[in-house]
Scaffold this motif. Structure first.
Motif, mmCIF file in Angstrom:
data_model
loop_
_atom_site.group_PDB
_atom_site.id
_atom_site.type_symbol
_atom_site.label_atom_id
_atom_site.label_comp_id
_atom_site.label_asym_id
_atom_site.label_seq_id
_atom_site.Cartn_x
_atom_site.Cartn_y
_atom_site.Cartn_z
ATOM 1 N N THR A 8 0.863 -1.167 0.000
ATOM 2 C CA THR A 8 0.000 0.000 0.000
ATOM 3 C C THR A 8 0.905 1.223 0.000
ATOM 4 O O THR A 8 1.798 1.328 0.840
ATOM 5 C CB THR A 8 -0.894 0.024 1.259
ATOM 6 N N LEU A 9 0.687 2.137 -0.932
ATOM 7 C CA LEU A 9 1.501 3.340 -1.007
ATOM 8 C C LEU A 9 1.306 4.171 0.254
ATOM 9 O O LEU A 9 0.187 4.559 0.586
ATOM 10 C CB LEU A 9 1.141 4.149 -2.248
ATOM 11 N N GLN A 10 2.386 4.432 0.950
ATOM 12 C CA GLN A 10 2.338 5.235 2.167
ATOM 13 C C GLN A 10 2.579 6.692 1.796
ATOM 14 O O GLN A 10 3.555 7.019 1.118
ATOM 15 C CB GLN A 10 3.404 4.762 3.157
ATOM 16 N N PRO A 55 19.111 3.707 -2.648
ATOM 17 C CA PRO A 55 18.905 4.805 -3.604
ATOM 18 C C PRO A 55 17.813 4.509 -4.639
ATOM 19 O O PRO A 55 16.953 5.358 -4.894
ATOM 20 C CB PRO A 55 20.273 4.962 -4.279
ATOM 21 N N GLN A 56 17.816 3.319 -5.209
ATOM 22 C CA GLN A 56 16.821 2.990 -6.226
ATOM 23 C C GLN A 56 15.435 2.826 -5.617
ATOM 24 O O GLN A 56 14.438 3.288 -6.176
ATOM 25 C CB GLN A 56 17.206 1.723 -6.991
ATOM 26 N N ARG A 57 15.351 2.168 -4.452
ATOM 27 C CA ARG A 57 14.051 1.983 -3.794
ATOM 28 C C ARG A 57 13.438 3.319 -3.405
ATOM 29 O O ARG A 57 12.232 3.524 -3.535
ATOM 30 C CB ARG A 57 14.179 1.090 -2.566
ATOM 31 N N TRP A 58 14.275 4.261 -2.920
ATOM 32 C CA TRP A 58 13.772 5.571 -2.518
ATOM 33 C C TRP A 58 13.253 6.328 -3.737
ATOM 34 O O TRP A 58 12.178 6.926 -3.698
ATOM 35 C CB TRP A 58 14.858 6.372 -1.803
ATOM 36 N N ASP A 63 8.798 8.289 -7.129
ATOM 37 C CA ASP A 63 8.108 8.221 -8.419
ATOM 38 C C ASP A 63 6.665 7.752 -8.254
ATOM 39 O O ASP A 63 5.751 8.274 -8.909
ATOM 40 C CB ASP A 63 8.851 7.296 -9.384
ATOM 41 N N GLN A 64 6.441 6.773 -7.391
ATOM 42 C CA GLN A 64 5.081 6.284 -7.134
ATOM 43 C C GLN A 64 4.218 7.380 -6.507
ATOM 44 O O GLN A 64 3.042 7.533 -6.856
ATOM 45 C CB GLN A 64 5.117 5.058 -6.228
ATOM 46 N N LEU A 65 4.791 8.128 -5.559
ATOM 47 C CA LEU A 65 4.062 9.251 -4.961
ATOM 48 C C LEU A 65 3.658 10.255 -6.033
ATOM 49 O O LEU A 65 2.514 10.706 -6.077
ATOM 50 C CB LEU A 65 4.919 9.963 -3.906
#
Length: 83
Positions: A8-10, A55-58, A63-65
């Motif tokens: 779930t996008l936080q 770095p990539q996960r952040w 990007d998702q936000l």
């Protein structure tokens, strides 16, 4: 959810902090956050993965936000009434 495909996008959680770290045997940690989230177990291999791919996960998260037109900032338009 904590399984694959259950993410779930936080959003609105810029000020969440880590309150406590509890060992779970010798294989994991339970992290307790200021927003009340404390249900996940973080194994040592998973923590290593998170750190090494930070770095990539952040950037993926940011990007998702952006795609969801959400922000890390809390919603200040809602007024909480405390009795």
């Amino acid at each position: 959810g904590h399984g694959p495909g259950q993410a779930t996008l936080q959003f609105g959680k810029r000020n969440v902090v880590l309150h406590n770290v509890e060992p779970v045997g010798s294989y994991a940690l339970k992290l307790v956050f200021s927003d009340g989230h404390d249900s996940g177990l973080y194994t040592w291999p998973y923590l290593f993965e998170l750190a090494s791919q930070y770095p990539q996960r952040w950037q993926d998260y940011l990007d998702q936000l952006h795609s969801a037109q959400k922000t890390r900032d809390p919603d200040t338009s809602v007024v909480k009434i405390i009795n």
